[in-house]
Design an enzyme around this catalytic site. Structure first.
Site, PDB file in Angstrom:
ATOM      1  N   ASP A   1       0.861  -1.187   0.000  1.00  0.00           N
ATOM      2  CA  ASP A   1       0.000   0.000   0.000  1.00  0.00           C
ATOM      3  C   ASP A   1       0.896   1.234   0.000  1.00  0.00           C
ATOM      4  O   ASP A   1       1.584   1.508   0.986  1.00  0.00           O
ATOM      5  CB  ASP A   1      -0.897  -0.028   1.246  1.00  0.00           C
ATOM      6  CG  ASP A   1      -1.925   1.104   1.260  1.00  0.00           C
ATOM      7  OD1 ASP A   1      -1.722   2.098   0.539  1.00  0.00           O
ATOM      8  OD2 ASP A   1      -2.913   0.987   2.017  1.00  0.00           O
ATOM      9  N   HIS A   2       0.869   1.979  -1.099  1.00  0.00           N
ATOM     10  CA  HIS A   2       1.794   3.108  -1.244  1.00  0.00           C
ATOM     11  C   HIS A   2       1.443   4.278  -0.325  1.00  0.00           C
ATOM     12  O   HIS A   2       2.230   5.218  -0.192  1.00  0.00           O
ATOM     13  CB  HIS A   2       1.835   3.577  -2.702  1.00  0.00           C
ATOM     14  CG  HIS A   2       3.223   3.826  -3.203  1.00  0.00           C
ATOM     15  ND1 HIS A   2       4.229   4.345  -2.407  1.00  0.00           N
ATOM     16  CD2 HIS A   2       3.797   3.614  -4.416  1.00  0.00           C
ATOM     17  CE1 HIS A   2       5.343   4.455  -3.108  1.00  0.00           C
ATOM     18  NE2 HIS A   2       5.112   4.021  -4.322  1.00  0.00           N
TER      19      HIS A   2
END
Length: 475
Positions: free
Chosen positions: A445-446
């Site tokens: 998850d950036h």
């Protein structure tokens, strides 16, 4: 002869935040005598298959639902004839249909595992009295959802048995109205309830509203009965036209997995990196461990060592073991690891997790992995083992696949896919040699994990697998 009475057993809340279950099979028949806690039915929730124990000792007088029926929590499923002990029922349960002795007194079923207070027949918690109008009055003001049309059935936007309410104007700062199970579902799927339009009584946000919002459509009308109608139109899940098509109702594990994957893919910005590693030293270590007396009787696989490598690498890269909390606008970093393992089962994909996996030795981790996968494939995973995961591993190598872009389990920051171990020509000590090679695919998850952090974590896992002795420099 002692007096008897009839008691109904309503489908209990199984403690998962879910509102319905499917009756898979009955273990009893009408006329059978059962004992307290005897298994009477097998039901499937959206996450697992669960055995229901009997809350009473007595004789079965009626089975209210057939196998294959999806039943809402709180609806009667079986009736018992039990001894009338003068009004005092076991564990304080009141007779089915009996009036409450005093106003405000709560009625409870026997407090077995996962059983809570009796859910009223409406399936909704009691709320303040509101002004109702009947469906015969002029149409409701405000947004009205068109009926959902399919090839099979046209569903009505409002259930006929529920009175229609005038739209309620609320302050934008007021928390959206919903039940605890719906709030939990929204949290698990990463949905902010303030953005969901409620179609329930007085604007109540229902489970279907959250799932429709996750699906990205504009649908808000309840579509709960589509599966049941499909079953009645196509018995045994088969469509007409000479068997050229097979139609399967979307329900159970498949329905939950689909909603979770859509929510994850369109909520968390995914980034995926790949690393191909010479794992020959790890495979040599695995062969030695299998002949070790200490591991006699334990099942050791490449997944065991990859899982251990992930747990070690997380100590140096804790951002991959965290959660994004949209409602509170916080990042929660976990100081423990509940390691999820994706398991393909006959009912669909499940991701049970090993609690506090970071505290386990290699031998304990091996035993936990074996037990987890066997239980999942048998469809017997406990509900508690399907929630609370912090990071996951999926082993696509068992299907002969080298790499992929795994989708995050909702609420987690990272997932690692391990590919097949293949013998390939590889540069080794300045020469070309036949080595055992594996590709690792990491999705993260950036919002939570920067490229540098994800890369360092993947490099650490690869370094351990390429040379297990490197662990000494990391702990």
């Amino acid at each position: 002869m002692s007096a008897t009475m009839i008691k109904e057993f309503r489908l209990p809340d199984l403690g998962e935040g879910l509102t319905e279950s499917e009756i898979l099979s009955w273990k009893v028949a009408v006329g059978d005598t059962v004992t307290l806690n005897q298994v009477i039915a097998e039901v499937e929730t959206a996450k697992a298959v669960v055995e229901l124990p009997s809350p009473f000792a007595g004789v079965i007088t009626a089975l209210h639902e057939e196998p294959g029926t999806i039943v809402e929590v709180g609806k009667p499923i079986v009736s018992f004839e039990v001894a009338d002990d003068g009004g005092a029922s076991p564990s304080g349960a009141a007779p089915a249909g009996a009036a409450t002795a005093a106003a405000g007194t709560a009625k409870r079923e026997p407090n077995l595992v996962g059983y809570g207070a009796v859910v009223e027949s409406s399936g909704r918690p009691a709320r303040r009295a509101r002004t109702f109008i009947t469906p015969a009055v002029e149409p409701v003001r405000g947004p009205v959802v068109e009926p959902v049309e399919t090839e099979l059935v046209e569903t009505e936007p409002v259930r006929p048995e529920n009175p229609v309410l005038e739209p309620v104007e609320t302050d934008t700062a007021e928390r959206p109205r919903s039940t605890p199970p719906v709030r939990k579902l929204a949290k698990d799927l990463g949905v902010e309830l303030a953005a969901v339009a409620g179609t329930g009584a007085g604007g109540l946000i229902t489970r279907e509203d959250v799932q429709n919002f996750v699906g990205g459509g504009e649908l808000s009308a309840p579509v709960r009965h589509l599966s049941a109608v499909s079953d009645s139109v196509f018995p045994a899940g088969l469509a007409p036209q000479g068997g050229r098509e097979v139609r399967t109702p979307i329900k159970g594990v498949r329905k939950f997995t689909a909603a979770a994957m859509v929510a994850s893919a369109f909520t968390a910005p995914h980034a995926t990196e790949f690393l191909t590693v010479d794992v020959t030293p790890t495979m040599d270590l695995l062969a030695k461990l299998k002949t070790s007396r200490a591991f006699s009787g334990y099942k050791l696989t490449p997944l065991t060592l990859v899982a251990k490598a992930v747990l070690i690498a997380l100590r140096r890269n804790p951002s991959l073991n965290s959660r994004w909390e949209e409602v509170s606008q916080e990042i929660v970093q976990f100081n423990y690891v509940n390691l999820g393992i994706a398991a393909a089962t006959p009912r669909g994909l499940t991701v049970p997790n090993i609690k506090d996996a970071d505290t386990l030795s290699l031998l304990e981790l091996s035993a936990a992995l074996t037990g987890l996968t066997e239980t999942a494939r048998a469809g017997k995973t406990a509900p508690a083992d399907l929630s609370g995961g912090t990071i996951s591993i999926t082993n696509i190598g068992v299907f002969g696949i080298d790499a992929g872009t795994p989708i995050l389990n909702p609420g987690e920051a990272a997932i690692l896919a391990m590919g097949a171990v293949r013998k390939m020509p590889w540069e080794f000590q300045d020469e070309v040699a036949l080595r055992q090679v594996m590709t690792l695919s990491l999705s993260f998850d950036h919002r939570l994990v920067d490229g540098e952090q994800g890369s360092r974590f993947l490099a650490d896992v690869g370094a351990i697998l390429a040379e297990p002795g490197m662990v000494l420099t990391m702990v």
